[in-house]
Write a protein that holds these residues in place. Sequence first.
Motif, PDB file in Angstrom:
ATOM      1  N   HIS A  72      32.676 133.016  28.600  1.00 25.25           N
ATOM      2  CA  HIS A  72      33.031 134.050  29.587  1.00 25.25           C
ATOM      3  C   HIS A  72      33.171 133.471  30.985  1.00 25.25           C
ATOM      4  CE1 HIS A  72      32.658 137.232  26.712  1.00 25.25           C
ATOM      5  NE2 HIS A  72      31.643 136.557  26.202  1.00 25.25           N
ATOM      6  N   SER A 101      36.370 129.583  27.020  1.00 25.23           N
ATOM      7  CA  SER A 101      37.405 130.440  26.407  1.00 25.23           C
ATOM      8  C   SER A 101      38.517 130.710  27.417  1.00 25.23           C
ATOM      9  CB  SER A 101      36.823 131.782  25.958  1.00 25.23           C
ATOM     10  OG  SER A 101      35.979 131.636  24.857  1.00 25.23           O
ATOM     11  N   HIS A 134      41.127 131.871  26.708  1.00 28.38           N
ATOM     12  CA  HIS A 134      41.767 133.118  26.281  1.00 28.38           C
ATOM     13  C   HIS A 134      41.023 134.352  26.773  1.00 28.38           C
ATOM     14  CE1 HIS A 134      38.968 134.245  22.940  1.00 28.38           C
ATOM     15  NE2 HIS A 134      38.719 132.957  22.942  1.00 28.38           N
TER      16      HIS A 134
HETATM   17  C1  LIG Z   1      28.782 134.157  24.707  1.00 27.84           C
HETATM   18  C2  LIG Z   1      29.881 133.787  23.743  1.00 27.84           C
HETATM   19  N1  LIG Z   1      29.956 132.521  23.296  1.00 27.84           N
HETATM   20  C3  LIG Z   1      30.914 132.129  22.432  1.00 27.84           C
HETATM   21  C4  LIG Z   1      31.867 133.009  21.987  1.00 27.84           C
HETATM   22  C5  LIG Z   1      32.909 132.516  21.040  1.00 27.84           C
HETATM   23  O1  LIG Z   1      34.127 132.397  21.712  1.00 27.84           O
HETATM   24  P1  LIG Z   1      35.517 132.505  20.969  1.00 27.84           P
HETATM   25  O2  LIG Z   1      35.761 133.964  20.712  1.00 27.84           O
HETATM   26  O3  LIG Z   1      36.475 131.917  21.952  1.00 27.84           O
HETATM   27  O4  LIG Z   1      35.434 131.743  19.703  1.00 27.84           O
HETATM   28  C6  LIG Z   1      31.840 134.332  22.432  1.00 27.84           C
HETATM   29  C7  LIG Z   1      32.830 135.297  21.967  1.00 27.84           C
HETATM   30  O5  LIG Z   1      32.779 136.463  22.201  1.00 27.84           O
HETATM   31  C8  LIG Z   1      30.808 134.742  23.321  1.00 27.84           C
HETATM   32  O6  LIG Z   1      30.719 136.008  23.747  1.00 27.84           O
END
Ligand SMILES: Cc1ncc(COP(=O)(O)O)c(C=O)c1O
Length: 497
Positions: free
Chosen positions: A197, A222, A224
Amino acid sequence: MNQNETPFLEALKKYIDENVSPFDVPGHHMGNVDNLFKDYIGELTYRCDVNAPRGLDNLNHPSGVIDEAQKLMADCYKADEAFFLINGTSSGILAMIAATVKAHEEIILPRNCHKSVINGLILSGAIPVFVMPQFDHNLEISNQPSIDDYIKQIEKHPNAKAIFVINPTYFGSTNDLKALAKIAHENGMLCLADEAHGAHLGFSKELPISAMEADFDLSAVSMHKTGGALTQASVLLRKGNRVTHYDVFKSLMVVNTTSPSNLLIASLDSARHFMALNGKNKLEEVIKIGEEAREKINEIPGLKARGKDYFLNQGSYDYDSTKLVIELESLTINGFELYNVLKDEYNIQMELAEQYTVLAILAIGTKKEHLDNLVNALKDISKRFYIEKRTYPKYHYDSPFPKMVMRPRVAYQAPVKRVNLDDALGLISKESIMIYPPGIPLIIPGEVFDKNIIDRIKWYKKTKATILMDYDDMTVSVVDYEQYLENRDNVEDRFDD
Ligand SMILES: Cc1ncc(COP(=O)(O)O)c(C=O)c1O
Protein backbone atom coordinates in the motif's frame (compact mmCIF):
# COMPACT_ATOMS: atom_id res chain seq x y z
CA MET A 1 18.50 8.99 -15.62
CA ASN A 2 15.96 10.35 -18.05
CA GLN A 3 12.60 9.60 -16.41
CA ASN A 4 10.86 10.90 -19.50
CA GLU A 5 11.72 7.70 -21.33
CA THR A 6 9.51 4.61 -21.50
CA PRO A 7 11.77 2.08 -23.22
CA PHE A 8 9.46 -0.91 -22.87
CA LEU A 9 6.34 0.91 -24.00
CA GLU A 10 8.15 2.30 -27.03
CA ALA A 11 9.45 -1.15 -28.00
CA LEU A 12 5.95 -2.60 -27.63
CA LYS A 13 4.44 0.07 -29.87
CA LYS A 14 7.15 -0.53 -32.46
CA TYR A 15 6.53 -4.26 -32.39
CA ILE A 16 2.79 -3.77 -32.89
CA ASP A 17 3.41 -1.41 -35.83
CA GLU A 18 5.73 -3.89 -37.54
CA ASN A 19 2.82 -6.08 -38.65
CA VAL A 20 4.50 -9.32 -37.61
CA SER A 21 3.21 -12.72 -38.82
CA PRO A 22 2.94 -14.35 -35.38
CA PHE A 23 3.62 -18.06 -34.86
CA ASP A 24 4.37 -17.82 -31.14
CA VAL A 25 1.94 -17.95 -28.25
CA PRO A 26 -0.52 -16.52 -27.24
CA GLY A 27 -2.53 -18.27 -29.93
CA HIS A 28 -5.07 -15.51 -30.45
CA HIS A 29 -2.21 -14.14 -32.57
CA MET A 30 -2.63 -10.47 -31.83
CA GLY A 31 -6.39 -10.55 -31.54
CA ASN A 32 -7.19 -12.59 -34.64
CA VAL A 33 -10.13 -14.37 -32.99
CA ASP A 34 -13.85 -13.82 -32.55
CA ASN A 35 -14.01 -13.05 -28.89
CA LEU A 36 -16.66 -11.16 -26.92
CA PHE A 37 -14.11 -9.76 -24.51
CA LYS A 38 -12.03 -8.44 -27.40
CA ASP A 39 -15.14 -6.81 -28.87
CA TYR A 40 -15.79 -5.15 -25.53
CA ILE A 41 -12.30 -4.05 -24.63
CA GLY A 42 -11.03 -3.25 -28.11
CA GLU A 43 -8.69 -5.01 -30.50
CA LEU A 44 -5.61 -3.02 -29.49
CA THR A 45 -5.47 -4.64 -26.05
CA TYR A 46 -5.33 -8.03 -27.74
CA ARG A 47 -2.77 -6.84 -30.29
CA CYS A 48 -0.54 -5.71 -27.44
CA ASP A 49 -0.88 -9.06 -25.67
CA VAL A 50 2.18 -10.52 -27.39
CA ASN A 51 5.01 -12.70 -26.20
CA ALA A 52 7.59 -11.43 -28.69
CA PRO A 53 10.85 -12.77 -27.27
CA ARG A 54 12.77 -10.97 -30.04
CA GLY A 55 12.23 -7.30 -29.50
CA LEU A 56 10.53 -7.21 -26.12
CA ASP A 57 13.17 -8.85 -23.94
CA ASN A 58 12.63 -11.61 -21.37
CA LEU A 59 11.48 -10.80 -17.84
CA ASN A 60 13.30 -13.81 -16.44
CA HIS A 61 16.64 -12.82 -18.02
CA PRO A 62 16.31 -9.16 -18.95
CA SER A 63 19.04 -7.67 -21.10
CA GLY A 64 17.17 -5.23 -23.34
CA VAL A 65 14.16 -2.96 -22.90
CA ILE A 66 12.94 -4.66 -19.69
CA ASP A 67 16.38 -4.18 -18.20
CA GLU A 68 16.28 -0.49 -19.17
CA ALA A 69 12.75 -0.04 -17.80
CA GLN A 70 13.71 -1.74 -14.52
CA LYS A 71 16.72 0.57 -14.16
CA LEU A 72 14.43 3.58 -14.55
CA MET A 73 12.09 2.10 -11.95
CA ALA A 74 15.00 1.59 -9.52
CA ASP A 75 16.12 5.18 -10.07
CA CYS A 76 12.60 6.55 -9.54
CA TYR A 77 12.17 4.57 -6.30
CA LYS A 78 15.68 5.31 -4.94
CA ALA A 79 16.66 1.63 -5.11
CA ASP A 80 19.78 0.00 -6.53
CA GLU A 81 17.80 -2.56 -8.47
CA ALA A 82 14.17 -3.21 -9.44
CA PHE A 83 12.58 -6.50 -10.48
CA PHE A 84 9.22 -6.26 -12.21
CA LEU A 85 6.58 -8.59 -10.78
CA ILE A 86 3.59 -9.71 -12.77
CA ASN A 87 1.95 -11.77 -10.04
CA GLY A 88 1.46 -9.00 -7.55
CA THR A 89 3.34 -8.06 -4.43
CA SER A 90 2.39 -11.50 -3.09
CA SER A 91 5.00 -13.02 -5.42
CA GLY A 92 7.57 -10.41 -4.31
CA ILE A 93 6.92 -11.25 -0.67
CA LEU A 94 7.31 -14.98 -1.32
CA ALA A 95 10.58 -14.35 -3.17
CA MET A 96 11.86 -11.85 -0.61
CA ILE A 97 11.40 -14.22 2.33
CA ALA A 98 12.70 -17.25 0.43
CA ALA A 99 15.79 -15.27 -0.61
CA THR A 100 16.72 -14.22 2.91
CA VAL A 101 15.42 -16.67 5.54
CA LYS A 102 15.93 -20.41 5.32
CA ALA A 103 14.06 -23.25 7.04
CA HIS A 104 14.47 -23.11 10.84
CA GLU A 105 15.86 -19.58 10.71
CA GLU A 106 13.96 -16.79 12.45
CA ILE A 107 12.28 -13.72 11.01
CA ILE A 108 10.83 -10.94 13.20
CA LEU A 109 7.53 -9.70 11.81
CA PRO A 110 4.26 -8.03 12.81
CA ARG A 111 1.42 -10.48 13.40
CA ASN A 112 -1.03 -8.34 11.40
CA CYS A 113 0.78 -9.22 8.18
CA HIS A 114 -0.92 -10.20 4.93
CA LYS A 115 -1.57 -13.85 4.06
CA SER A 116 1.20 -13.75 1.42
CA VAL A 117 3.71 -13.33 4.26
CA ILE A 118 2.35 -16.44 5.95
CA ASN A 119 2.66 -18.25 2.62
CA GLY A 120 6.26 -16.98 2.47
CA LEU A 121 6.87 -18.66 5.83
CA ILE A 122 5.37 -21.89 4.52
CA LEU A 123 7.53 -21.75 1.39
CA SER A 124 10.78 -20.94 3.20
CA GLY A 125 10.17 -22.99 6.36
CA ALA A 126 11.20 -19.99 8.48
CA ILE A 127 10.25 -19.60 12.15
CA PRO A 128 8.13 -16.49 12.71
CA VAL A 129 8.92 -14.34 15.73
CA PHE A 130 5.86 -12.17 15.95
CA VAL A 131 5.74 -8.60 17.19
CA MET A 132 2.23 -7.72 18.25
CA PRO A 133 0.74 -4.63 16.60
CA GLN A 134 -0.67 -1.81 18.70
CA PHE A 135 -4.39 -2.36 18.76
CA ASP A 136 -6.79 0.56 18.31
CA HIS A 137 -9.69 -0.47 20.53
CA ASN A 138 -11.84 2.34 19.23
CA LEU A 139 -11.71 1.33 15.55
CA GLU A 140 -10.79 -2.29 16.34
CA ILE A 141 -7.95 -2.29 13.87
CA SER A 142 -4.26 -3.15 14.23
CA ASN A 143 -1.63 -0.49 13.60
CA GLN A 144 2.17 -0.74 13.80
CA PRO A 145 3.97 -2.60 16.57
CA SER A 146 5.87 -0.16 18.80
CA ILE A 147 9.56 0.22 18.05
CA ASP A 148 10.28 -0.96 21.61
CA ASP A 149 8.48 -4.23 20.91
CA TYR A 150 10.60 -4.71 17.77
CA ILE A 151 13.74 -4.02 19.81
CA LYS A 152 12.69 -6.50 22.51
CA GLN A 153 12.33 -9.26 19.91
CA ILE A 154 15.63 -8.28 18.24
CA GLU A 155 17.36 -8.60 21.62
CA LYS A 156 15.58 -11.83 22.49
CA HIS A 157 16.30 -13.41 19.09
CA PRO A 158 19.83 -12.27 18.21
CA ASN A 159 20.15 -14.94 15.52
CA ALA A 160 17.09 -13.82 13.57
CA LYS A 161 17.97 -13.25 9.92
CA ALA A 162 15.60 -10.41 9.15
CA ILE A 163 13.00 -8.00 10.41
CA PHE A 164 9.88 -7.39 8.36
CA VAL A 165 7.79 -4.21 8.28
CA ILE A 166 4.46 -3.22 6.71
CA ASN A 167 4.79 0.27 5.25
CA PRO A 168 2.07 1.51 5.57
CA THR A 169 -0.59 -0.74 7.08
CA TYR A 170 -3.86 -0.95 5.18
CA PHE A 171 -5.18 1.90 7.36
CA GLY A 172 -2.10 4.09 6.82
CA SER A 173 -0.04 3.63 9.97
CA THR A 174 3.75 3.73 9.57
CA ASN A 175 6.78 3.07 11.77
CA ASP A 176 10.14 4.75 12.30
CA LEU A 177 11.85 2.87 9.49
CA LYS A 178 15.18 4.68 9.73
CA ALA A 179 15.55 3.77 13.40
CA LEU A 180 14.43 0.19 12.76
CA ALA A 181 16.89 -0.23 9.86
CA LYS A 182 19.75 1.09 11.98
CA ILE A 183 19.02 -1.25 14.90
CA ALA A 184 18.40 -4.28 12.68
CA HIS A 185 21.53 -3.75 10.59
CA GLU A 186 23.67 -3.18 13.70
CA ASN A 187 22.40 -6.56 14.89
CA GLY A 188 23.25 -8.23 11.59
CA MET A 189 19.64 -8.55 10.48
CA LEU A 190 18.20 -7.73 7.08
CA CYS A 191 15.31 -5.30 6.63
CA LEU A 192 12.37 -6.35 4.48
CA ALA A 193 9.27 -4.29 3.72
CA ASP A 194 5.77 -4.98 2.49
CA GLU A 195 4.85 -1.80 0.62
CA ALA A 196 1.76 -3.22 -1.04
CA HIS A 197 0.00 0.00 0.00
CA GLY A 198 2.99 2.29 -0.38
CA ALA A 199 3.76 2.82 -4.08
CA HIS A 200 3.18 6.54 -3.53
CA LEU A 201 5.29 6.94 -0.38
CA GLY A 202 8.30 9.19 -0.57
CA PHE A 203 6.93 11.23 -3.47
CA SER A 204 5.98 14.19 -1.27
CA LYS A 205 7.14 15.59 2.05
CA GLU A 206 3.50 15.32 3.11
CA LEU A 207 3.81 11.53 3.01
CA PRO A 208 5.80 9.08 5.14
CA ILE A 209 9.16 7.94 3.80
CA SER A 210 9.57 4.78 1.77
CA ALA A 211 11.53 1.72 2.84
CA MET A 212 14.24 2.42 0.26
CA GLU A 213 14.70 5.93 1.69
CA ALA A 214 15.21 4.30 5.08
CA ASP A 215 17.92 1.98 3.66
CA PHE A 216 15.88 -1.20 3.81
CA ASP A 217 17.39 -4.10 1.89
CA LEU A 218 14.29 -5.27 0.04
CA SER A 219 10.78 -4.00 -0.49
CA ALA A 220 7.83 -5.36 -2.47
CA VAL A 221 5.65 -2.56 -3.82
CA SER A 222 2.19 -2.87 -5.40
CA MET A 223 2.50 -0.45 -8.31
CA HIS A 224 -1.00 -1.60 -9.20
CA LYS A 225 -2.53 -0.43 -5.93
CA THR A 226 -1.51 3.21 -5.67
CA GLY A 227 1.14 3.64 -8.38
CA GLY A 228 -1.16 3.60 -11.42
CA ALA A 229 -0.17 0.26 -13.01
CA LEU A 230 -2.60 -2.49 -14.04
CA THR A 231 -3.76 -5.02 -11.45
CA GLN A 232 -1.04 -7.59 -10.57
CA ALA A 233 1.81 -5.32 -11.68
CA SER A 234 4.23 -4.81 -8.78
CA VAL A 235 7.94 -4.37 -8.26
CA LEU A 236 10.55 -5.83 -5.92
CA LEU A 237 13.20 -3.27 -4.95
CA ARG A 238 16.70 -4.03 -3.68
CA LYS A 239 19.19 -1.69 -2.04
CA GLY A 240 22.77 -2.11 -0.82
CA ASN A 241 24.79 -5.31 -0.91
CA ARG A 242 23.54 -7.29 2.06
CA VAL A 243 21.20 -9.10 -0.34
CA THR A 244 22.67 -9.77 -3.77
CA HIS A 245 21.16 -9.67 -7.23
CA TYR A 246 21.72 -13.42 -7.40
CA ASP A 247 19.74 -14.11 -4.18
CA VAL A 248 16.69 -12.27 -5.47
CA PHE A 249 16.99 -13.57 -9.02
CA LYS A 250 17.12 -17.19 -7.82
CA SER A 251 13.99 -16.94 -5.71
CA LEU A 252 12.08 -15.01 -8.34
CA MET A 253 12.80 -17.91 -10.68
CA VAL A 254 10.79 -20.10 -8.29
CA VAL A 255 7.69 -17.92 -8.19
CA ASN A 256 7.63 -16.19 -11.60
CA THR A 257 5.61 -17.45 -14.52
CA THR A 258 7.52 -18.11 -17.73
CA SER A 259 4.78 -16.25 -19.61
CA PRO A 260 4.72 -12.74 -18.16
CA SER A 261 2.10 -10.37 -19.53
CA ASN A 262 3.63 -7.61 -21.60
CA LEU A 263 0.53 -5.51 -20.96
CA LEU A 264 1.44 -5.54 -17.28
CA ILE A 265 5.09 -4.77 -18.01
CA ALA A 266 4.11 -1.83 -20.24
CA SER A 267 1.82 -0.59 -17.51
CA LEU A 268 4.71 -0.68 -15.03
CA ASP A 269 6.91 1.29 -17.40
CA SER A 270 4.35 4.02 -17.92
CA ALA A 271 3.14 4.10 -14.29
CA ARG A 272 6.74 4.76 -13.22
CA HIS A 273 6.98 7.49 -15.88
CA PHE A 274 3.87 9.19 -14.50
CA MET A 275 4.95 8.91 -10.86
CA ALA A 276 8.44 10.24 -11.63
CA LEU A 277 7.14 13.25 -13.54
CA ASN A 278 3.81 14.04 -11.88
CA GLY A 279 3.60 11.95 -8.70
CA LYS A 280 4.44 14.75 -6.28
CA ASN A 281 1.96 17.31 -7.63
CA LYS A 282 -0.80 14.82 -8.15
CA LEU A 283 -0.46 13.33 -4.67
CA GLU A 284 -0.38 16.72 -2.98
CA GLU A 285 -3.56 17.67 -4.83
CA VAL A 286 -5.19 14.41 -3.70
CA ILE A 287 -4.11 14.91 -0.08
CA LYS A 288 -5.66 18.40 -0.20
CA ILE A 289 -9.05 17.27 -1.53
CA GLY A 290 -8.94 14.35 0.90
CA GLU A 291 -8.46 16.78 3.79
CA GLU A 292 -11.43 18.85 2.60
CA ALA A 293 -13.57 15.71 2.48
CA ARG A 294 -12.42 14.76 6.00
CA GLU A 295 -13.58 18.12 7.32
CA LYS A 296 -17.00 17.74 5.70
CA ILE A 297 -17.41 14.17 6.98
CA ASN A 298 -16.58 15.32 10.49
CA GLU A 299 -19.66 17.55 10.40
CA ILE A 300 -21.94 14.59 9.64
CA PRO A 301 -23.74 13.21 12.73
CA GLY A 302 -22.63 9.69 13.65
CA LEU A 303 -19.43 9.65 11.57
CA LYS A 304 -15.79 10.67 12.07
CA ALA A 305 -13.08 10.84 9.43
CA ARG A 306 -9.84 9.90 11.13
CA GLY A 307 -6.53 11.34 9.97
CA LYS A 308 -2.92 11.91 10.91
CA ASP A 309 -3.48 13.40 14.39
CA TYR A 310 -5.69 10.52 15.39
CA PHE A 311 -3.20 7.86 14.25
CA LEU A 312 -0.22 9.61 15.86
CA ASN A 313 -2.21 9.64 19.12
CA GLN A 314 -2.74 5.93 18.73
CA GLY A 315 1.05 5.40 18.64
CA SER A 316 1.87 5.49 14.93
CA TYR A 317 5.18 7.11 14.05
CA ASP A 318 3.80 8.76 10.91
CA TYR A 319 0.64 8.52 8.84
CA ASP A 320 -0.29 8.15 5.19
CA SER A 321 -3.07 10.70 4.72
CA THR A 322 -4.20 9.15 1.44
CA LYS A 323 -6.04 6.57 3.55
CA LEU A 324 -9.46 7.97 4.40
CA VAL A 325 -10.59 6.05 7.48
CA ILE A 326 -14.23 6.71 8.34
CA GLU A 327 -15.37 5.67 11.79
CA LEU A 328 -19.00 4.80 12.50
CA GLU A 329 -19.45 6.54 15.81
CA SER A 330 -23.18 6.27 16.18
CA LEU A 331 -25.19 4.62 13.43
CA THR A 332 -27.66 1.77 13.61
CA ILE A 333 -25.65 -0.11 10.97
CA ASN A 334 -22.12 -1.49 11.28
CA GLY A 335 -19.14 -0.96 8.96
CA PHE A 336 -19.82 -4.05 6.86
CA GLU A 337 -23.41 -2.90 6.31
CA LEU A 338 -22.30 0.64 5.49
CA TYR A 339 -19.85 -0.75 2.92
CA ASN A 340 -22.69 -2.69 1.28
CA VAL A 341 -25.19 0.19 1.43
CA LEU A 342 -22.67 2.53 -0.19
CA LYS A 343 -22.23 0.17 -3.13
CA ASP A 344 -25.76 -1.17 -3.48
CA GLU A 345 -27.67 2.08 -2.98
CA TYR A 346 -25.20 4.86 -3.86
CA ASN A 347 -22.90 3.13 -6.37
CA ILE A 348 -19.81 3.92 -4.33
CA GLN A 349 -17.15 1.25 -3.96
CA MET A 350 -15.11 1.47 -0.77
CA GLU A 351 -11.87 -0.47 -0.27
CA LEU A 352 -12.86 -2.38 2.85
CA ALA A 353 -14.89 -2.44 6.03
CA GLU A 354 -14.40 -3.40 9.63
CA GLN A 355 -17.04 -3.44 12.38
CA TYR A 356 -16.72 0.29 13.13
CA THR A 357 -14.85 1.52 10.07
CA VAL A 358 -14.92 1.83 6.31
CA LEU A 359 -11.83 2.70 4.33
CA ALA A 360 -11.50 4.75 1.15
CA ILE A 361 -8.20 4.62 -0.70
CA LEU A 362 -7.26 7.95 -2.24
CA ALA A 363 -4.68 7.74 -4.99
CA ILE A 364 -3.47 9.42 -8.15
CA GLY A 365 -6.77 8.54 -9.83
CA THR A 366 -9.05 10.07 -7.19
CA LYS A 367 -11.48 12.69 -8.51
CA LYS A 368 -12.98 15.50 -6.41
CA GLU A 369 -16.37 14.69 -7.94
CA HIS A 370 -16.17 11.16 -6.49
CA LEU A 371 -15.24 12.46 -3.05
CA ASP A 372 -18.26 14.80 -3.27
CA ASN A 373 -20.45 11.80 -4.10
CA LEU A 374 -19.09 10.00 -1.04
CA VAL A 375 -19.69 12.96 1.28
CA ASN A 376 -23.25 13.42 -0.05
CA ALA A 377 -24.01 9.72 0.31
CA LEU A 378 -22.72 9.75 3.89
CA LYS A 379 -24.92 12.75 4.70
CA ASP A 380 -27.94 10.88 3.42
CA ILE A 381 -26.97 7.68 5.23
CA SER A 382 -26.53 9.62 8.46
CA LYS A 383 -30.11 10.94 8.09
CA ARG A 384 -31.33 7.37 7.73
CA PHE A 385 -29.23 5.58 10.34
CA TYR A 386 -27.97 8.09 12.94
CA ILE A 387 -28.93 7.46 16.55
CA GLU A 388 -27.88 9.53 19.50
CA LYS A 389 -26.81 6.54 21.50
CA ARG A 390 -25.10 3.69 19.72
CA THR A 391 -27.04 0.44 20.05
CA TYR A 392 -24.49 -2.09 18.87
CA PRO A 393 -22.02 -3.29 21.45
CA LYS A 394 -18.31 -2.68 21.31
CA TYR A 395 -16.71 -6.07 20.98
CA HIS A 396 -13.24 -6.19 22.46
CA TYR A 397 -10.73 -8.96 22.04
CA ASP A 398 -8.49 -9.69 25.00
CA SER A 399 -5.70 -11.11 22.90
CA PRO A 400 -6.09 -10.36 19.24
CA PHE A 401 -4.09 -13.35 17.96
CA PRO A 402 -3.77 -16.98 19.05
CA LYS A 403 -0.64 -18.78 20.26
CA MET A 404 1.66 -20.48 17.76
CA VAL A 405 3.00 -23.92 18.67
CA MET A 406 4.16 -25.28 15.33
CA ARG A 407 6.05 -23.78 12.40
CA PRO A 408 3.59 -22.75 9.68
CA ARG A 409 5.26 -25.08 7.17
CA VAL A 410 5.06 -28.08 9.52
CA ALA A 411 1.37 -27.46 10.18
CA TYR A 412 0.74 -26.93 6.47
CA GLN A 413 2.33 -30.31 5.66
CA ALA A 414 0.88 -32.24 8.63
CA PRO A 415 -2.05 -34.69 8.19
CA VAL A 416 -5.43 -32.96 8.16
CA LYS A 417 -8.62 -33.49 10.15
CA ARG A 418 -11.89 -31.61 9.60
CA VAL A 419 -13.78 -30.68 12.76
CA ASN A 420 -16.60 -28.36 13.77
CA LEU A 421 -15.32 -24.96 14.78
CA ASP A 422 -16.72 -25.49 18.28
CA ASP A 423 -14.72 -28.71 18.64
CA ALA A 424 -11.48 -27.08 17.48
CA LEU A 425 -10.64 -25.68 20.93
CA GLY A 426 -7.01 -26.56 21.70
CA LEU A 427 -6.33 -27.98 18.22
CA ILE A 428 -3.69 -26.70 15.79
CA SER A 429 -4.95 -24.90 12.71
CA LYS A 430 -3.95 -26.05 9.24
CA GLU A 431 -5.64 -23.11 7.56
CA SER A 432 -5.48 -19.36 7.45
CA ILE A 433 -8.84 -17.79 8.25
CA MET A 434 -9.31 -14.15 7.35
CA ILE A 435 -11.67 -11.34 6.55
CA TYR A 436 -11.11 -10.34 2.95
CA PRO A 437 -10.13 -7.61 2.39
CA PRO A 438 -7.77 -6.90 4.17
CA GLY A 439 -6.54 -10.52 4.07
CA ILE A 440 -4.86 -10.41 7.47
CA PRO A 441 -5.34 -13.88 8.94
CA LEU A 442 -7.13 -14.24 12.28
CA ILE A 443 -5.43 -17.61 12.67
CA ILE A 444 -2.66 -19.23 10.60
CA PRO A 445 -1.26 -22.74 10.20
CA GLY A 446 0.53 -23.70 13.42
CA GLU A 447 -1.58 -21.54 15.76
CA VAL A 448 -3.98 -23.05 18.30
CA PHE A 449 -7.73 -22.41 18.30
CA ASP A 450 -8.54 -20.75 21.60
CA LYS A 451 -11.91 -19.54 22.88
CA ASN A 452 -11.21 -15.98 21.86
CA ILE A 453 -10.51 -16.86 18.22
CA ILE A 454 -13.47 -19.25 17.99
CA ASP A 455 -15.77 -16.52 19.31
CA ARG A 456 -14.29 -14.00 16.93
CA ILE A 457 -14.81 -16.23 13.90
CA LYS A 458 -18.41 -16.94 14.94
CA TRP A 459 -19.02 -13.26 15.51
CA TYR A 460 -17.57 -12.28 12.11
CA LYS A 461 -19.78 -14.95 10.53
CA LYS A 462 -22.81 -13.12 11.91
CA THR A 463 -21.74 -9.77 10.48
CA LYS A 464 -21.85 -9.01 6.77
CA ALA A 465 -18.06 -9.53 6.50
CA THR A 466 -16.59 -11.79 3.83
CA ILE A 467 -14.76 -14.39 5.85
CA LEU A 468 -12.48 -16.78 3.99
CA MET A 469 -12.17 -20.30 5.42
CA ASP A 470 -11.37 -23.66 3.82
CA TYR A 471 -15.08 -24.54 4.13
CA ASP A 472 -18.24 -22.44 4.49
CA ASP A 473 -20.09 -24.72 6.93
CA MET A 474 -18.35 -23.75 10.19
CA THR A 475 -15.94 -26.66 10.02
CA VAL A 476 -12.20 -26.03 10.06
CA SER A 477 -9.04 -27.86 9.02
CA VAL A 478 -6.81 -28.80 11.93
CA VAL A 479 -3.68 -30.91 12.32
CA ASP A 480 -4.50 -34.59 12.94
CA TYR A 481 -2.06 -34.78 15.80
CA GLU A 482 -2.23 -38.57 16.34
CA GLN A 483 -1.35 -39.20 12.73
CA TYR A 484 1.26 -36.50 12.83
CA LEU A 485 2.95 -38.25 15.78
CA GLU A 486 2.81 -41.62 14.03
CA ASN A 487 4.51 -40.18 10.96
CA ARG A 488 6.73 -37.68 12.65
CA ASP A 489 9.91 -39.25 11.25
CA ASN A 490 8.71 -37.98 7.92
CA VAL A 491 7.92 -34.49 9.03
CA GLU A 492 9.63 -31.73 10.92
CA ASP A 493 9.44 -31.07 14.66
CA ARG A 494 6.97 -29.13 16.70
CA PHE A 495 8.20 -25.96 18.37
CA ASP A 496 7.49 -26.91 21.92
CA ASP A 497 8.69 -30.52 22.09
C1 LIG B 1 -0.62 -5.52 3.32
C2 LIG B 1 -0.63 -6.30 2.03
N1 LIG B 1 0.48 -6.96 1.66
C3 LIG B 1 0.54 -7.67 0.52
C4 LIG B 1 -0.53 -7.73 -0.33
C5 LIG B 1 -0.41 -8.53 -1.59
O1 LIG B 1 -0.31 -7.66 -2.68
P1 LIG B 1 -0.76 -8.07 -4.13
O2 LIG B 1 -2.26 -7.99 -4.16
O3 LIG B 1 -0.10 -7.05 -5.00
O4 LIG B 1 -0.30 -9.45 -4.40
C6 LIG B 1 -1.71 -7.05 0.00
C7 LIG B 1 -2.88 -7.12 -0.87
O5 LIG B 1 -3.94 -6.67 -0.58
C8 LIG B 1 -1.77 -6.33 1.22
O6 LIG B 1 -2.88 -5.69 1.60
